[in-house]
Write a protein that holds these residues in place. Structure first.
Motif, PDB file in Angstrom:
ATOM      1  N   ILE A 205       0.591  -1.046  -0.298  1.00  0.00           N
ATOM      2  CA  ILE A 205      -0.100  -0.168  -0.118  1.00  0.00           C
ATOM      3  C   ILE A 205       0.868   1.064   0.109  1.00  0.00           C
ATOM      4  CG2 ILE A 205      -1.624   1.167   1.087  1.00  0.00           C
ATOM      5  CD1 ILE A 205      -2.514  -1.107   2.526  1.00  0.00           C
ATOM      6  N   GLY A 206       1.713   1.316   1.123  1.00  0.00           N
ATOM      7  CA  GLY A 206       2.907   2.071   0.823  1.00  0.00           C
ATOM      8  C   GLY A 206       3.749   2.490  -0.250  1.00  0.00           C
ATOM      9  N   PHE A 207       4.211   1.783  -0.694  1.00  0.00           N
ATOM     10  CA  PHE A 207       4.484   2.245  -2.539  1.00  0.00           C
ATOM     11  C   PHE A 207       3.880   2.692  -3.258  1.00  0.00           C
ATOM     12  CE2 PHE A 207       7.881  -0.505  -0.088  1.00  0.00           C
ATOM     13  CZ  PHE A 207       9.459   0.221  -0.728  1.00  0.00           C
ATOM     14  N   CYS A 208       2.783   1.730  -3.309  1.00  0.00           N
ATOM     15  CA  CYS A 208       1.756   1.998  -4.720  1.00  0.00           C
ATOM     16  C   CYS A 208       1.207   3.853  -4.867  1.00  0.00           C
ATOM     17  CB  CYS A 208       0.667   1.146  -4.656  1.00  0.00           C
ATOM     18  SG  CYS A 208       1.705  -1.166  -5.400  1.00  0.00           S
TER      19      CYS A 208
ATOM     20  N   ALA B 275       0.957   6.916   3.759  1.00  0.00           N
ATOM     21  CA  ALA B 275      -0.401   5.650   3.375  1.00  0.00           C
ATOM     22  C   ALA B 275       0.414   4.051   4.380  1.00  0.00           C
ATOM     23  CB  ALA B 275      -0.145   5.210   2.116  1.00  0.00           C
ATOM     24  N   VAL B 276       1.074   4.481   5.213  1.00  0.00           N
ATOM     25  CA  VAL B 276       1.499   3.194   6.197  1.00  0.00           C
ATOM     26  C   VAL B 276       0.665   3.334   7.334  1.00  0.00           C
ATOM     27  CG1 VAL B 276       3.323   2.205   5.069  1.00  0.00           C
ATOM     28  CG2 VAL B 276       3.662   3.772   6.689  1.00  0.00           C
TER      29      VAL B 276
ATOM     30  N   THR C 248      -3.740  -4.541   7.416  1.00  0.00           N
ATOM     31  CA  THR C 248      -2.464  -4.055   7.370  1.00  0.00           C
ATOM     32  C   THR C 248      -1.795  -4.045   9.347  1.00  0.00           C
ATOM     33  OG1 THR C 248      -3.224  -1.708   8.099  1.00  0.00           O
ATOM     34  CG2 THR C 248      -3.008  -2.669   5.673  1.00  0.00           C
ATOM     35  N   LEU C 249       0.008  -3.254   8.498  1.00  0.00           N
ATOM     36  CA  LEU C 249      -0.013  -2.718  10.848  1.00  0.00           C
ATOM     37  C   LEU C 249      -1.380  -2.205  11.859  1.00  0.00           C
ATOM     38  CD1 LEU C 249       3.646  -2.522   9.527  1.00  0.00           C
ATOM     39  CD2 LEU C 249       2.898  -4.734  11.031  1.00  0.00           C
ATOM     40  N   SER C 250      -1.633  -1.203  11.055  1.00  0.00           N
ATOM     41  CA  SER C 250      -2.352   0.052  11.851  1.00  0.00           C
ATOM     42  C   SER C 250      -3.423  -0.665  12.198  1.00  0.00           C
ATOM     43  CB  SER C 250      -2.250   0.885  10.915  1.00  0.00           C
ATOM     44  OG  SER C 250      -4.170   0.926   9.227  1.00  0.00           O
ATOM     45  N   THR C 251      -4.153  -1.617  11.770  1.00  0.00           N
ATOM     46  CA  THR C 251      -5.469  -2.548  12.026  1.00  0.00           C
ATOM     47  C   THR C 251      -5.232  -3.545  12.494  1.00  0.00           C
ATOM     48  OG1 THR C 251      -5.819  -3.903   9.457  1.00  0.00           O
ATOM     49  CG2 THR C 251      -6.699  -1.368   9.580  1.00  0.00           C
TER      50      THR C 251
ATOM     51  N   ILE D 214       8.890   1.155  10.081  1.00  0.00           N
ATOM     52  CA  ILE D 214       9.118   1.609   8.570  1.00  0.00           C
ATOM     53  C   ILE D 214       9.204   2.261   7.875  1.00  0.00           C
ATOM     54  CG2 ILE D 214       7.390   0.429   7.081  1.00  0.00           C
ATOM     55  CD1 ILE D 214       7.311  -2.333   8.304  1.00  0.00           C
ATOM     56  N   SER D 215       8.357   4.108   8.775  1.00  0.00           N
ATOM     57  CA  SER D 215       8.291   4.735   7.923  1.00  0.00           C
ATOM     58  C   SER D 215       9.497   5.423   8.254  1.00  0.00           C
ATOM     59  CB  SER D 215       7.322   5.613   9.060  1.00  0.00           C
ATOM     60  OG  SER D 215       6.013   5.305   8.832  1.00  0.00           O
ATOM     61  N   ALA D 216      10.262   5.465   9.809  1.00  0.00           N
ATOM     62  CA  ALA D 216      11.438   6.116   9.645  1.00  0.00           C
ATOM     63  C   ALA D 216      12.090   5.636   8.871  1.00  0.00           C
ATOM     64  CB  ALA D 216      11.836   5.581  11.146  1.00  0.00           C
ATOM     65  N   ILE D 217      12.421   4.224   8.381  1.00  0.00           N
ATOM     66  CA  ILE D 217      13.645   4.228   7.642  1.00  0.00           C
ATOM     67  C   ILE D 217      12.845   4.399   5.712  1.00  0.00           C
ATOM     68  CG2 ILE D 217      14.510   1.968   6.378  1.00  0.00           C
ATOM     69  CD1 ILE D 217      13.445   0.234   9.046  1.00  0.00           C
ATOM     70  N   PHE D 218      11.554   4.129   5.752  1.00  0.00           N
ATOM     71  CA  PHE D 218      12.364   5.080   4.287  1.00  0.00           C
ATOM     72  C   PHE D 218      11.670   7.046   3.809  1.00  0.00           C
ATOM     73  CE2 PHE D 218       9.821   4.566   0.231  1.00  0.00           C
ATOM     74  CZ  PHE D 218       9.718   5.223  -0.228  1.00  0.00           C
ATOM     75  N   LEU D 219      11.681   7.607   4.902  1.00  0.00           N
ATOM     76  CA  LEU D 219      12.039   8.638   5.483  1.00  0.00           C
ATOM     77  C   LEU D 219      13.607   8.811   5.566  1.00  0.00           C
ATOM     78  CD1 LEU D 219       9.115   9.627   7.850  1.00  0.00           C
ATOM     79  CD2 LEU D 219       9.290  10.584   5.136  1.00  0.00           C
TER      80      LEU D 219
END
Length: 578
Positions: free
Chosen positions: A74-77, A222-223, A240-243, A267-272
Motif C-alpha cells: 500500500i505504501g509504495f503504490c 499511507a502506511v 495492515t499493521l495499523s488495523t 518502517i516509516s522512519a526507514i523510508f523517510l
C-alpha cells in the motif's frame, strides 16, 4: 516581595524558554515513545516476550508478516501514484499554458481536506458489491457485476489513499516547480531540445528533492492510515499493521500491539531516512539564484484540450464526486439506487421499524449531539493549545541563538509528523493510561485525547509559527525589550498581533485535522466522550451506511465553515489600517 507578572516574566531568559520547550516536548513526545518501548519487554503470561510472539512464533505470519507486506505494498503504490498524479497536475499548473490553472491548482489542494474515511465511504457507495454485507452499491444496482477486488481489499484501499494524499504531493512539487529558472528551459529549447528532453533532462532532475520528499511523506501517511484499510479491507480480512495494531489493543493484547506500533514507526522512519540520505548525497539541486528569472511555460499545442479535460476529471472525481455520493447515500434507502426514493429519515426521522432496524435519524440521536459538541470543543481546545505551544517554540527557534538546544527543539517538534497516528495513540495509552505516582490514570478521559492530539498537531503549528515569526524583525522585539517590557508582554502586544494571519492558518489546519482524525481518536475515545469521526466509523462498521455518510457530511460542513471563517478573518486582518 509581592508577586507580579513583570517579575515572573523577567525570569524568562533566552535559554529558559528553550529549556522549557524541551521539557514540554519531552512530556508530550519523548516520554510516551520510551514508555511504549519499555512495555514491550515485559514478560507475558506464558513467560515469553511480546517481541518473540510477534517476530518468532507460530503467530508471526498473521501478526506481522502478512500485515507488514500489505502495508508496504500500500505504501509504495500510494507513494508512486501520488507523485505521478500530484506531479502531473503541478506540471500543468506551473509549467504549461493549460487554461484554468488557478482553478486546477485550487481543486488539487482540496482532497487533503476531505477525511480519508469519507472517500472510503463514497467508494463503497459506488462500488460495494454486497457480498460481504450491508448491501451493494450504485453500480450493482445498475445491474453491473462488480468484482470483489474492486469492492474490497487492496485495490480500493490504494485508490482511495491516492485520491486523498495526492494533494500533499501536489503542494510539495508545485512549490519546487515554481523555482525552476525559465532561462534554463529557454536555453535548452534554443539548442533544439525537444519538450520531452527538457522535461526529463532538466525539470525532473532539478525538482527531484521535491519528488523524493513527496514520496516520503505520502508513503509515511499511507502506511499509518487506519480508516481506509479498516473500512475497505477488514470486511475481507485484509490486515495492515495499523488495523492489526488496533485489533491487538482492542482485545487486550497491548504488549503485542505496542510491538506492532514500534515496527510501524520503524518502517516509516526507514523510508523517510532513505529519502533524506538520497537528498544529502546530491548537491546539485540549486534552482534559486541571485538573478531574477521569468517563468517559461510549455505550449501544449494539440494536447492542450485533452490534458485540460484529464486534469478537470481528476480534480472533480476526487473532490466533488465523493461529496455528491455521500449526500445521495445519506438520503437513499438503498445504495443500490442512490438517486431515487430519497428520504430525510436518516437525518430527522423518528424511530421506525421500516428503517435502519428501528433507529431514529442522526439529528434525533443524543449521541450525535454529544459527539458534535465534544468534537468542536476538542478541536478548538487542541487548535489553541497546539498553536500556543507552536508560537512559543517558533519564538525559541527564531529569536534565540542556543544552537544545540534549538536543534533539539526543532527535531522533537517535528517528530510527531513521522509517527503513525495509531502508534502515537498506543504510546499515550502506555504512558498515561495508568497512574503515575500521585497523578491519576488518564485513560478514558478527554484530557488524554486532547494531549495526544495536541502533540500530533505540533509540527503544523510550529511550521506556521516559524514562517510568520521569521518575518517579524527582531529589532521590534529588541526595542520593546529596551523599554523593559517582559517576555509575555512582548509576546502578546507584538508577536501575536503581527503573526495573526499565520496563526489563523495554523488554527485552521489543526482544527480541521482534529475533527477528521480517526487514527488517534479510534483508540483513545470512550463512550463518555464520543467523537464524530469515530461515530461515523462505528456506523459504517455496523452496516448503517446512511448514518455513517450523514455524520461524515456534518464533518465536511464543519471543515468548510471553519475554512470560510478563517478566510474571512484573514481578510479582515488585511484590511486593518497600519
Amino acid at each position: 516581595m509581592p508577586f507580579s507578572l513583570r517579575r515572573m516574566t523577567s525570569l524568562v531568559s533566552r535559554q529558559g524558554l528553550t529549556w522549557f520547550m524541551v521539557l514540554v516536548l519531552a512530556i508530550l513526545v519523548v516520554a510516551p515513545l520510551l514508555t511504549i518501548l519499555v512495555e514491550t519487554f515485559r514478560l507475558g503470561a506464558n513467560g515469553g516476550s511480546a517481541w518473540t510472539d510477534v517476530l518468532a512464533s507460530r503467530l508471526t505470519k498473521n501478526l506481522f508478516l502478512v500485515p507488514a507486506l500489505n502495508t508496504l505494498i500500500i505504501g509504495f503504490c500510494v507513494a508512486s501514484g501520488c507523485v505521478l498524479l500530484g506531479g502531473f497536475l503541478a506540471w500543468l499548473v506551473v509549467m504549461t499554458d493549460v487554461p484554468g490553472r488557478a482553478f486546477i491548482g485550487f481543486m488539487a489542494t482540496l482532497p487533503f481536506m476531505i477525511p480519508s474515511f469519507a472517500t472510503a465511504l463514497a467508494w463503497g457507495s459506488l462500488f460495494r458489491n454486497g457480498r460481504v454485507g450491508g448491501g451493494g452499491g450504485l453500480l450493482q444496482g445498475m445491474g453491473l457485476n462488480v468484482p470483489d477486488w474492486l469492492s474490497w481489499g487492496m485495490t480500493p484501499t490504494i485508490i482511495v489513499l491516492i485520491a486523498h494524499y495526492y494533494a500533499l504531493a501536489f503542494t510539495v512539487i508545485v512549490a519546487a516547480l515554481a523555482t525552476v529558472n525559465g532561462d534554463m528551459i529557454e536555453a535548452a529549447q534554443m539548442t533544439g531540445a525537444s519538450r520531452k528532453r527538457v522535461l526529463f533532462g532538466i525539470v525532473l532532475p532539478l525538482v527531484s528533492p521535491a519528488l523524493i520528499a513527496a514520496a516520503s511523506l505520502t508513503f509515511a501517511a499511507a502506511v499509518s492510515n487506519f480508516a481506509a484499510p479498516a473500512l475497505l479491507g477488514l470486511p475481507v480480512r485484509m490486515q495492515t499493521l495499523s488495523t492489526r495494531l488496533f485489533g491487538m489493543i482492542e482485545i487486550g493484547q497491548v504488549e503485542r500491539g505496542y510491538v506492532l506500533a514500534i515496527l510501524l514507526i520503524a518502517i516509516s522512519a526507514i523510508f523517510l531516512g532513505f529519502g533524506n540520505r538520497v537528498l544529502n548525497g546530491r548537491k546539485s539541486f540549486a534552482t534559486i539564484t541571485g538573478k531574477g528569472s521569468r517563468p517559461r511555460r510549455f505550449e501544449l499545442g494539440s494536447a492542450r484540450l485533452p490534458l485540460t479535460i484529464l486534469a478537470w476529471i481528476i480534480c472533480l472525481t476526487t473532490t466533488v464526486v465523493p461529496i455528491i455520493l455521500l449526500i445521495a447515500a445519506s438520503v437513499a434507502p438503498s445504495s443500490l439506487a442512490l438517486f431515487s426514493d430519497w428520504t430525510l429519515h436518516y437525518w430527522i426521522g423518528e424511530a421506525s421499524s421500516q428503517f435502519a432496524r428501528g433507529q431514529a435519524g442522526i439529528l434525533r440521536n443524543p449521541h450525535l449531539i454529544t459527539a458534535l459538541g465534544t468534537t468542536i470543543v476538542l478541536g478548538l481546545c487542541v487548535a489553541l493549545a497546539a498553536n500556543a505551544l507552536g508560537i512559543l517554540i517558533a519564538v525559541a527557534l527564531t529569536r534565540q541563538k542556543v544552537r544545540i538546544l534549538s536543534n533539539l527543539v526543532s527535531q522533537l517538534s517535528f517528530l510527531p509528523m513521522l509517527l503513525p497516528g495509531i502508534a502515537f495513540a498506543a504510546a499515550y495509552i502506555a504512558l498515561y493510561g495508568a497512574p503515575i505516582g500521585p497523578l491519576p490514570a488518564l485513560y478514558g478521559t478527554p484530557l488524554l485525547l486532547g494531549l495526544a492530539l495536541t502533540a500530533a498537531m505540533l509540527p503544523f503549528a510550529v511550521q506556521t509559527g516559524r514562517a510568520t515569526v521569521a518575518q517579524i524583525s527582531g529589532d521590534i522585539d529588541e526595542a520593546a525589550r529596551m523599554t523593559k517590557a517582559g517576555f509575555f508582554r512582548r509576546l502578546g502586544a507584538i508577536t501575536v498581533p503581527l503573526a495573526a494571519r499565520g496563526l489563523i492558518a495554523g488554527l485552521l489546519i489543526a482544527f480541521v485535522n482534529v475533527i477528521g482524525d480517526l487514527a488517534i481518536t479510534v483508540l483513545l475515545y470512550t463512550p463518555s466522550s464520543p467523537l464524530l469521526a469515530v461515530l461515523s466509523y462505528s456506523y459504517a462498521s455496523d452496516g448503517f451506511h446512511q448514518f455513517a455518510n450523514a455524520v461524515t457530511i456534518i464533518i465536511l460542513v464543519i471543515s468548510m465553515l471553519a475554512t470560510g471563517a478563517a478566510s474571512l478573518l484573514r481578510g479582515r486582518r488585511r484590511n486593518i489600517p497600519a
